[in-house]
Design an enzyme around this catalytic site. Structure first.
Site, PDB file in Angstrom:
ATOM      1  N   GLU A 145       2.575   0.621  11.871  1.00  0.00           N
ATOM      2  CA  GLU A 145       3.056   1.992  11.612  1.00  0.00           C
ATOM      3  C   GLU A 145       2.529   3.024  12.605  1.00  0.00           C
ATOM      4  OE1 GLU A 145       3.570  -0.107   9.316  1.00  0.00           O
ATOM      5  OE2 GLU A 145       5.266   0.666   8.185  1.00  0.00           O
ATOM      6  N   GLY A 179      19.999  21.433 -14.815  1.00  0.00           N
ATOM      7  CA  GLY A 179      20.776  22.495 -14.191  1.00  0.00           C
ATOM      8  C   GLY A 179      21.171  23.577 -15.166  1.00  0.00           C
ATOM      9  N   TYR A 186      -0.653   3.482  13.574  1.00  0.00           N
ATOM     10  CA  TYR A 186      -2.032   3.933  13.363  1.00  0.00           C
ATOM     11  C   TYR A 186      -2.950   3.310  14.429  1.00  0.00           C
ATOM     12  CZ  TYR A 186      -0.429   5.912   8.946  1.00  0.00           C
ATOM     13  OH  TYR A 186       0.231   6.659   8.002  1.00  0.00           O
ATOM     14  N   ALA A 225       8.927   6.793  15.131  1.00  0.00           N
ATOM     15  CA  ALA A 225      10.153   6.099  15.539  1.00  0.00           C
ATOM     16  C   ALA A 225      11.376   6.894  15.094  1.00  0.00           C
ATOM     17  CB  ALA A 225      10.190   4.703  14.936  1.00  0.00           C
ATOM     18  N   ARG A 226      12.461   6.792  15.846  1.00  0.00           N
ATOM     19  CA  ARG A 226      13.689   7.503  15.492  1.00  0.00           C
ATOM     20  C   ARG A 226      14.703   6.585  14.812  1.00  0.00           C
ATOM     21  NH1 ARG A 226      11.932  11.616  14.205  1.00  0.00           N
ATOM     22  NH2 ARG A 226      13.927  12.667  14.179  1.00  0.00           N
ATOM     23  N   GLN A 236      11.859  11.160  -2.679  1.00  0.00           N
ATOM     24  CA  GLN A 236      11.709  12.558  -3.066  1.00  0.00           C
ATOM     25  C   GLN A 236      10.411  12.881  -3.794  1.00  0.00           C
ATOM     26  OE1 GLN A 236      16.334  12.806  -3.966  1.00  0.00           O
ATOM     27  NE2 GLN A 236      15.279  14.569  -4.794  1.00  0.00           N
ATOM     28  N   ARG A 289       2.216   2.343  25.283  1.00  0.00           N
ATOM     29  CA  ARG A 289       2.581   3.737  25.014  1.00  0.00           C
ATOM     30  C   ARG A 289       1.354   4.616  24.778  1.00  0.00           C
ATOM     31  NH1 ARG A 289       6.995   6.214  22.814  1.00  0.00           N
ATOM     32  NH2 ARG A 289       6.739   7.810  21.226  1.00  0.00           N
ATOM     33  N   HIS A 334       5.461   5.765  12.735  1.00  0.00           N
ATOM     34  CA  HIS A 334       5.932   6.980  12.046  1.00  0.00           C
ATOM     35  C   HIS A 334       6.757   7.877  12.962  1.00  0.00           C
ATOM     36  CE1 HIS A 334       4.209   6.176   8.258  1.00  0.00           C
ATOM     37  NE2 HIS A 334       2.962   6.251   8.646  1.00  0.00           N
ATOM     38  N   SER A 342       0.829  -1.205   0.000  1.00  0.00           N
ATOM     39  CA  SER A 342       0.000   0.000   0.000  1.00  0.00           C
ATOM     40  C   SER A 342       0.866   1.258   0.000  1.00  0.00           C
ATOM     41  CB  SER A 342      -0.863  -0.002   1.263  1.00  0.00           C
ATOM     42  OG  SER A 342      -1.546   1.214   1.356  1.00  0.00           O
ATOM     43  N   ARG A 381      -1.883  -6.303   8.403  1.00  0.00           N
ATOM     44  CA  ARG A 381      -0.525  -5.725   8.472  1.00  0.00           C
ATOM     45  C   ARG A 381      -0.144  -5.638   9.940  1.00  0.00           C
ATOM     46  NH1 ARG A 381       2.205  -1.376   5.266  1.00  0.00           N
ATOM     47  NH2 ARG A 381       4.382  -1.736   5.817  1.00  0.00           N
TER      48      ARG A 381
END
Ligand code: FAD
Ligand code: NAP
Ligand code: SF4
Length: 670
Positions: free
Chosen positions: A165, A647, A167, A255-256, A340, A176, A253, A25, A215
């Protein structure tokens, strides 16, 4: 057959998937309005035609409260069913299969209606959720079930229930975020009741012959996340409740620990799915940073998973599966995991696309049709812009000559590919080299094009890129002052203490190049997990261990003139990884700096009111670039026949996404 495990059919009892590829997904931004569904249908149909075994849509909320953002994708009203049939029909017409993902954002919702198990705000949204009442929990389960029924009515082959993730479902599972004291919180049993009831009631509602993927968050990677034995117990309950497949989710999302960026090793989390394999009997899907057939085959052949999930690699190349099956791996346009044009766009509320494939999610608009008039076209410069343009022109049937002054194609990508953690950039160059050969482009390497050489062509495309900006302060002519090109391309020697002038994308990359050992941890899962603090024994709760970064190879200062901490303008979903990497390597990052001079003592700077000398051996200049338009001037006013891209057109804020898109779009219309 080179990939027998990848192309072994998978029997699900009531249906058989032709291969082991699941298109995972991924939100594209086309889900939110039914008027975009024809575009979404074309996007999925193209991938079904490419042979992928099973696809999953981006997330659809089962209720308004579950929206990710206001008016985002949702399937909860009867009138929302019919438009989806345009998608399912298009996919089925190509012989594909598709599931709808049901995603309830919980406290990750970006709106004031958000709900969660408890009133615990997330660090990544400004809204505090309302705690669901016990009746509210029941209603939410009903919403999930009703959404699955609607997906079935719309012709989907199944659904994926998003349980990872961070959610809503994941929020119920972890201490937590679940502080409840009723039957939906407290004990492990109670916290797990929510997803188990969703799957149990959903299976009862949709009957046997409908795929339900769950998931499962196998590694939360956040404090007070789930312990491994809890996750195993949940997987068994989900199997018993009637799921068809269990897909792997890694990391919340918030998480470090990075989980999908390009510096994560390929298949860097397949070991987690492998641990689960012994625990359940239904097929398991593994995921994260699987982008080439040999990686997928290795995982499947080792029995670590039954399917591999790939989302971004199928954005990059809709024909990935067919090319792998036909043993044409060199033809695959590989996802470089840059985020990106896909995730960065989604997080900025823009339509997704792909840096290496600008047609992704624009299939109906960016059409590459055979040229009606065949022309002779010269393209000057084989950087990303020139490569995209030349190959697209040749694909359309034009006769193309590609001039490149260097001895190899790639332009600045030949520097990017040397950055630790950017090894994937090699794949893009391999792909273009193959297309040049396949499409019969005349490639003139080592040829600096002159105006005389460019006479006689019907069209001339100038993709001559940029020149690095030099700095002019006293001492900048000293031999220990070098540019990033000297360092990355020409092997300039760099001392043990280095100052980098300029902290844009290239300054950060050069800093990583200078501090990371070679080979970089990206090439080794065990080293990489140690660096970032992931516990591969799974003994620690949520898989978190203390990060143990390897010692930096050099002492580096990364400087910029603008105020504030460097790195603020880096890309949305990847910038924090670069900042954290350099912080772990003890790079000193300074903003608001002015450069005074360079002498035997080092680099003299002023930071605010304070004058400082950085006693460095080498200064590397990464101060941006100017367009290289030397050739353009020679053509005078011949604008109709001469085109500037990449460029050479605009150097400011240039990246490969713009270069490739501009090259492709020009080629599509010449
Ligand atoms: P260039 O890549 O500069 O290519 C121009 C080409 O033209 C060169 O090969 C040059 O030799 C050739 N040329 C010039 N004049 C002539 C002539 N007269 N005759 C023949 N040939 C000529 N971008 C991203 O999007 N993501 C990243 O992660 C990223 N990382 C980067 C990391 C580094 C270290 C660097 C240096 C750049 C990075 N970039 C990244 C930027 C990206 O590489 C550029 O935006 C992109 O290469 C620009 O493409 P271009 O084709 O316009 O120019
Ligand atoms: P950039 O992002 O524009 O950064 C240039 C840096 O040089 C800035 O920190 C700027 O900040 C400084 N600078 C500008 N003029 C200067 C001068 N005269 N003297 C001293 N410092 C000066 O450009 P870049 O780092 O060269 O990167 C080029 C492009 O490649 C970028 O647009 C980027 O998108 C792309 N790229 C992307 C990635 C990626 O991971 N996505 C990686 C690498 C490159 P101050 O003026 O504040 O000092
Ligand atoms: Fe992969 Fe980058 Fe394309 Fe996203 S934009 S699909 S990460 S290559």
């Amino acid at each position: 057959m080179r990939y027998p495990s990848l192309f072994a059919p998978l029997d699900l009892g009531f249906t058989t998937l032709p291969n082991r590829v699941l298109m995972g997904s991924m939100h594209t931004g086309l889900e939110d309005r039914a008027r975009d569904f024809d575009k979404l249908a074309a996007y999925f149909a193209e991938r079904a035609r490419g042979g992928v075994g099973l696809m999953v849509t981006g997330g659809f909320a089962p209720s308004m409260a579950g929206w990710l953002t206001p008016f985002a994708s949702r399937l909860s009203m009867p009138w929302q069913v019919a438009p989806h049939r345009r998608i399912t029909r298009a996919v089925h017409a190509e012989g594909g299969r598709i599931c709808l993902q049901i995603l309830h954002a919980g406290r990750y919702a970006y709106h004031p209606l958000s709900v969660a198990p408890s009133k615990v705000k997330s660090p990544i949204t400004p809204f505090t959720p309302r705690a669901l009442s016990a009746r509210g929990v029941e209603r939410t389960i009903d919403d999930f079930v009703a959404c699955a029924r609607k997906a079935q009515d719309a012709g989907y082959d199944g659904v994926e229930v998003m349980g990872s993730e961070g959610y809503l479902i994941n929020q119920f599972l972890a201490e937590r975020t679940n502080r409840r004291e009723d039957e939906w919180g407290g004990s492990v049993e109670n916290r797990q009741r929510f997803p188990v009831e969703i799957i149990r009631r959903m299976r009862a509602a949709v009957g046997r012959d409908f795929i339900i993927i769950y998931r499962l968050s196998m590694l939360d990677l956040v404090e007070r996340g789930q312990a491994w034995d809890e996750i195993v117990a949940l997987a068994k309950k989900i199997e018993a409740a009637g799921a068809t497949l269990i897909n792997t989710g890694i990391g919340w999302h918030e998480a470090r620990v990075p989980t999908i960026v390009t510096s994560v090793p390929r298949a860097g989390f397949a070991w987690v799915t492998r641990r689960m394999k012994a625990e359940v009997r239904i097929p398991l899907v593994t995921t994260n940073r699987i982008n080439m057939p040999e990686v997928a085959e290795r995982i499947l052949a080792a029995g670590d998973a039954d399917m591999v999930s790939m989302a971004r690699p199928l954005l990059a190349d809709p024909e990935w599966v067919r090319k792998a099956r036909e043993d044409r791996v060199a033809d695959i346009n590989t996802c470089i995991a840059c985020n990106q044009a896909c995730l960065d766009h989604v997080f900025e509320n823009r339509r997704a696309s792909c840096l290496v494939n600008p047609r992704a999610c624009h299939e109906t608009e960016l059409v590459i049709a055979p040229a009606t008039v065949k022309k002779r076209i010269a393209v000057v410069g084989a950087g990303p812009a020139g490569l995209a343009c030349a190959t697209t022109l040749a694909e359309r049937g034009h006769a193309v000559t590609l001039f490149e002054q260097a001895g190899e194609i790639g332009g600045q990508f030949n520097m990017a590919k040397r950055i630790p953690g950017k090894e994937e950039f090699h794949e893009t160059l391999r792909y273009y080299a193959r297309r040049i050969e396949r499409d019969g482009i005349e490639l003139r390497l080592g040829t600096r094009a002159t105006p005389e050489q460019l006479q006689g062509y019907d069209e001339v495309v100038l993709a001559t890129g940029v020149t690095p900006r030099a700095i002019t302060i006293p001492g900048s002519e000293r031999p220990n002052v070098v540019s990033y090109v000297d360092v990355l391309l020409h092997g300039a020697s760099v001392g043990a203490r280095v100052a980098i002038i300029g902290a844009g994308g290239i300054g950060f990359d050069v800093a990583e190049f200078l501090v990371e050992p070679s080979p970089s941890p990206t090439t080794d899962v065990a080293r990489w997990t140690r660096e970032w603090g992931v516990d591969m024994t799974l003994g620690a709760r949520a898989g978190l261990a203390k990060p143990a970064p390897e010692a930096p190879a050099r002492e580096v200062w990364l400087l910029q003139r603008s105020p504030g901490k460097p790195g603020k303008r880096l890309n949305k979903t990847t910038g924090w990884v670069h900042r954290a990497t350099l912080a772990a390597k003890r790079v000193t990052m300074l903003g608001g700096v002015s450069y005074e001079r360079i002498d035997d003592e080092g680099l003299h700077i002023r930071a605010g009111d304070e004058a400082r000398v950085l006693a460095v051996d080498t200064v590397v200049v990464c101060a941006g670039q100017e367009p290289n338009r030397a050739l353009h001037a020679a053509f005078g006013g011949d604008a109709a026949r001469v085109h500037l891209i990449g460029g050479a057109d605009v150097a400011a804020e240039l990246d490969a996404k713009r270069a490739i898109e501009q090259g492709t779009r020009l080629a599509a219309r010449l």
